[in-house]
Structures are given as C-alpha cells and as structure tokens.
Design a protein around this motif. Structure first.
Motif, PDB file in Angstrom:
ATOM      1  N   LYS B  10       0.835  -1.204   0.000  1.00 44.46           N
ATOM      2  CA  LYS B  10       0.000   0.000   0.000  1.00 44.46           C
ATOM      3  C   LYS B  10       0.873   1.259   0.000  1.00 44.46           C
ATOM      4  O   LYS B  10       1.848   1.343   0.734  1.00 44.46           O
ATOM      5  CB  LYS B  10      -0.893   0.016   1.242  1.00 44.46           C
ATOM      6  CG  LYS B  10      -1.881   1.178   1.204  1.00 44.46           C
ATOM      7  CD  LYS B  10      -2.607   1.388   2.493  1.00 44.46           C
ATOM      8  CE  LYS B  10      -3.499   2.618   2.387  1.00 44.46           C
ATOM      9  NZ  LYS B  10      -2.800   3.843   1.977  1.00 44.46           N
ATOM     10  N   ARG B  12       2.191   4.874   0.860  1.00 43.39           N
ATOM     11  CA  ARG B  12       2.183   5.667   2.091  1.00 43.39           C
ATOM     12  C   ARG B  12       1.600   7.038   1.775  1.00 43.39           C
ATOM     13  O   ARG B  12       2.195   7.810   1.020  1.00 43.39           O
ATOM     14  CB  ARG B  12       3.611   5.802   2.630  1.00 43.39           C
ATOM     15  CG  ARG B  12       4.174   4.475   3.121  1.00 43.39           C
ATOM     16  CD  ARG B  12       5.666   4.560   3.343  1.00 43.39           C
ATOM     17  NE  ARG B  12       6.035   5.417   4.451  1.00 43.39           N
ATOM     18  CZ  ARG B  12       6.194   5.023   5.700  1.00 43.39           C
ATOM     19  NH1 ARG B  12       5.997   3.746   6.018  1.00 43.39           N
ATOM     20  NH2 ARG B  12       6.538   5.876   6.643  1.00 43.39           N
ATOM     21  N   GLU B  13       0.445   7.336   2.353  1.00 45.99           N
ATOM     22  CA  GLU B  13      -0.234   8.587   2.011  1.00 45.99           C
ATOM     23  C   GLU B  13      -0.527   9.469   3.217  1.00 45.99           C
ATOM     24  O   GLU B  13      -0.389  10.686   3.134  1.00 45.99           O
ATOM     25  CB  GLU B  13      -1.530   8.274   1.260  1.00 45.99           C
ATOM     26  CG  GLU B  13      -1.251   7.695  -0.136  1.00 45.99           C
ATOM     27  CD  GLU B  13      -2.505   7.250  -0.865  1.00 45.99           C
ATOM     28  OE1 GLU B  13      -2.692   7.673  -2.017  1.00 45.99           O
ATOM     29  OE2 GLU B  13      -3.292   6.465  -0.282  1.00 45.99           O
ATOM     30  N   LYS B  14      -0.937   8.857   4.329  1.00 40.34           N
ATOM     31  CA  LYS B  14      -1.309   9.665   5.496  1.00 40.34           C
ATOM     32  C   LYS B  14      -0.619   9.121   6.742  1.00 40.34           C
ATOM     33  O   LYS B  14      -0.619   7.906   6.982  1.00 40.34           O
ATOM     34  CB  LYS B  14      -2.823   9.599   5.734  1.00 40.34           C
ATOM     35  CG  LYS B  14      -3.632  10.493   4.795  1.00 40.34           C
ATOM     36  CD  LYS B  14      -5.124  10.320   5.056  1.00 40.34           C
ATOM     37  CE  LYS B  14      -5.537  10.754   6.466  1.00 40.34           C
ATOM     38  NZ  LYS B  14      -6.999  10.549   6.670  1.00 40.34           N
ATOM     39  N   ILE B  15      -0.049  10.030   7.544  1.00 41.83           N
ATOM     40  CA  ILE B  15       0.667   9.587   8.743  1.00 41.83           C
ATOM     41  C   ILE B  15      -0.270   8.840   9.699  1.00 41.83           C
ATOM     42  O   ILE B  15       0.104   7.830  10.289  1.00 41.83           O
ATOM     43  CB  ILE B  15       1.355  10.791   9.426  1.00 41.83           C
ATOM     44  CG1 ILE B  15       2.554  11.218   8.560  1.00 41.83           C
ATOM     45  CG2 ILE B  15       1.813  10.444  10.842  1.00 41.83           C
ATOM     46  CD1 ILE B  15       3.260  12.463   9.025  1.00 41.83           C
ATOM     47  N   ILE B  18      -0.539   5.340   8.517  1.00 39.44           N
ATOM     48  CA  ILE B  18       0.715   4.590   8.713  1.00 39.44           C
ATOM     49  C   ILE B  18       0.853   4.160  10.172  1.00 39.44           C
ATOM     50  O   ILE B  18       1.208   3.028  10.472  1.00 39.44           O
ATOM     51  CB  ILE B  18       1.921   5.465   8.295  1.00 39.44           C
ATOM     52  CG1 ILE B  18       1.895   5.700   6.783  1.00 39.44           C
ATOM     53  CG2 ILE B  18       3.242   4.838   8.731  1.00 39.44           C
ATOM     54  CD1 ILE B  18       2.821   6.809   6.313  1.00 39.44           C
ATOM     55  N   GLU B  19       0.518   5.082  11.094  1.00 38.10           N
ATOM     56  CA  GLU B  19       0.726   4.803  12.515  1.00 38.10           C
ATOM     57  C   GLU B  19      -0.432   4.032  13.170  1.00 38.10           C
ATOM     58  O   GLU B  19      -0.212   3.196  14.042  1.00 38.10           O
ATOM     59  CB  GLU B  19       0.902   6.127  13.286  1.00 38.10           C
ATOM     60  CG  GLU B  19       2.204   6.838  12.983  1.00 38.10           C
ATOM     61  CD  GLU B  19       2.393   8.091  13.810  1.00 38.10           C
ATOM     62  OE1 GLU B  19       3.526   8.574  13.881  1.00 38.10           O
ATOM     63  OE2 GLU B  19       1.405   8.604  14.385  1.00 38.10           O
ATOM     64  N   GLY B  21      -3.236   2.711  11.383  1.00 38.49           N
ATOM     65  CA  GLY B  21      -4.024   1.870  10.499  1.00 38.49           C
ATOM     66  C   GLY B  21      -3.605   0.409  10.537  1.00 38.49           C
ATOM     67  O   GLY B  21      -2.626   0.035  11.173  1.00 38.49           O
ATOM     68  N   LEU B  23      -3.290  -1.404   7.519  1.00 35.32           N
ATOM     69  CA  LEU B  23      -2.686  -1.842   6.254  1.00 35.32           C
ATOM     70  C   LEU B  23      -1.162  -1.718   6.267  1.00 35.32           C
ATOM     71  O   LEU B  23      -0.610  -0.682   6.644  1.00 35.32           O
ATOM     72  CB  LEU B  23      -3.262  -1.052   5.081  1.00 35.32           C
ATOM     73  CG  LEU B  23      -4.738  -1.338   4.786  1.00 35.32           C
ATOM     74  CD1 LEU B  23      -5.208  -0.511   3.583  1.00 35.32           C
ATOM     75  CD2 LEU B  23      -4.985  -2.820   4.529  1.00 35.32           C
ATOM     76  N   LYS B  27       8.171   1.341   4.698  1.00 30.06           N
ATOM     77  CA  LYS B  27       9.055   2.345   4.090  1.00 30.06           C
ATOM     78  C   LYS B  27      10.428   1.740   3.850  1.00 30.06           C
ATOM     79  O   LYS B  27      11.057   1.228   4.778  1.00 30.06           O
ATOM     80  CB  LYS B  27       9.183   3.541   5.028  1.00 30.06           C
ATOM     81  CG  LYS B  27       9.977   4.701   4.434  1.00 30.06           C
ATOM     82  CD  LYS B  27       9.968   5.889   5.371  1.00 30.06           C
ATOM     83  CE  LYS B  27      10.413   7.158   4.684  1.00 30.06           C
ATOM     84  NZ  LYS B  27      10.137   8.345   5.512  1.00 30.06           N
TER      85      LYS B  27
END
Lengths: 162, 162
Positions: B10, B12-15, B18-19, B21, B23, B27
C-alpha cells in the motif's frame, strides 16, 4: 569535528580483530550512523529500532541513558527527555562485524513509542500466501495505549514522515 | 522491475494511516532496504540485525522462512541455506512509522552467527566513563562457538567487511 568523532574508537584494520577481538571498533555507515535495537530487560520485547552517531554511542556508554540520532529531527535525541520515559541502559552489545548495536534497557512502567504504545512494534503482519499486497491487514498486538501522545508531546511535530 | 516491487505494498499517504491503520505500508530507504531485528522465540535474545528489500519481505511472509538482502554479497539471502540453520518465522511485526521489522524465529538448537556463535551479539560493551575510546575492552557473553565456521562455510568469502 565529525572526523574527530569518527576516529574516536579503535580503527578497523583486520577482520579477525573485528570479529574475534575484544576492542570496540564500530562501523558507521555513509551517513555516520549505526543501527540500534532496544529491548526491555523485564519483558524481553523489542521496544524500538533507531540509529546512533558516534556521539550518541559515547553518551549512551557514559551516561547509561539511551541517546539516539534523530534522523527526522536531525539532532541528538536523549530518549525520554520530553516524555519522561528515559531508558536506563542495563547492557550494550555489538554484533560480529560491529555494525549494529543491541541495548537492553529498563523503562519501568513507562513506554517507548511516540504513538502511545509500550513498544513501537504493536502490530503484526499475517504470515502465508499474499493475495493482494496492497491490502495486507495487520493485527494490533497491544490493545491500548499507555499514554496520550497529544498531551505528552503537545505542540511538537510528529517525527513520522511519509 | 524494482519500481514494481517498491509499489507492491500500500502506498504511504497519510501519517495517521501509517501509525494507527491496519494496512501494511512499509518504508524502504534510498537503497530500497528496511532494517530487520531478529529475536529467538525460545531465549528472547537478539540473534541478528539485517536488512530486507521488498522481495525479501515478500518471501519471508510467504515462505515463513527468513530472507534478507545481503549488502556485502549484493544478493538475496535465504538465511541458513548454506549452514542449514534456517530461521522458521513465528511472528513478523512492524513499528509505528513502518520503517523497521521485528522477526521472531525458531532456530531450534542452531545458530545465527557466521562466526560460530548462537547470537551475532556475543560481546558486551562496558558502561561508564570512557578513559580511552580506542581501547574499550568488551566482554564475551557467549563462552564457546556452536559450530566451526571454517567447516560450514568452507571456501566461501567472509561477509564481514573492514
């Protein structure tokens, strides 16, 4: 000054000395950093993964409190200075080719993760055949946060980068 | 092809995703690598520190055997393929900003270190004031090797680099 720091420890000269010798002779990468894994002395879990530069390693050895180099903030990072969750170092180990560090720390009832969990590694990845790699759903292994990061880190930028 | 691999998971679009979520959205650094710490499911000790590229992570998830990217050999590294000391993966975790991996593995009575010790982290660094940084004498925490690397890795180049 950076050069002085890089030359602080014993020069790496022979592979047999690096692997089988007693003298600390750490290898820093092209950015001057060495990776560090930090585990909890009580639970044995991995709390976090970070990086040290020469100065952070020296400070950690001498003060017995974990210091890292913050790549996102580009500055020395005395872990816990803001949150109060200082990591008291119980042991430092280095690996065979002396290019990574293992810290064992005591954090008492504290936390290590800026998101609020005890360990930064609060999610697990399911094993087995991947059907759609863009939709791999992880499991939360920690059920609740130990502190409210919005209170503890009020007004500070989030170190996580896209 | 590398680009295909990097886009495998997936985006990486929104911090917050990432933290917080579910999915998987790892990185990889500028070299296409993510650092990996590997611990023993039985003893809880840190066995080794390595790196994975996208393909190594995929292979590890799917085969449940640890695969790394060997930076010294510049090739995929199915750990234990030569020595027989395969690492059976019990759990994979990822950290808060999804830029490092924690593997928990079962190696039975095997070893993880090419020098012959069980863990790569067989030496500890003494804590406290440094008198002379070029003569920091470490302690061996493992007293004897588990195997003879000259027999197991006969004729192969040592991966350790100066």
């Amino acid at each position: 000054m950076l050069q002085n720091y890089i030359n602080m420890f014993k020069k790496r000269e022979k592979i047999s000395e690096i692997e089988e010798g007693k003298l600390l002779s750490p290898k820093f990468d092209n950015d001057g950093l060495i990776p560090v894994v930090t585990t909890c002395v009580k639970t044995k879990e991995v709390l976090m993964h970070g990086f040290m530069n020469v100065e952070a390693l020296k400070l950690t050895i001498e003060t017995k409190e974990a210091h890292y180099w913050s790549r996102s903030r580009k500055q020395m990072w005395h872990k816990g200075k803001t949150s109060g969750f200082v990591q008291k170092v119980e042991e430092i180990r280095i690996d065979d080719d002396q290019d990574s560090i293992w810290l064992t720390v005591n954090i008492g009832e504290g936390s290590s993760c800026h998101v609020g969990y005890r360990s930064c590694f609060y999610r697990s990845i399911p094993l087995g055949k991947i059907q759609n790699a863009r939709e791999i759903r992880m499991n939360f292994e920690e059920k609740e946060k130990k502190f409210d990061p919005e209170k503890v880190y009020k007004g500070q930028p989030n170190p996580t980068k896209i």
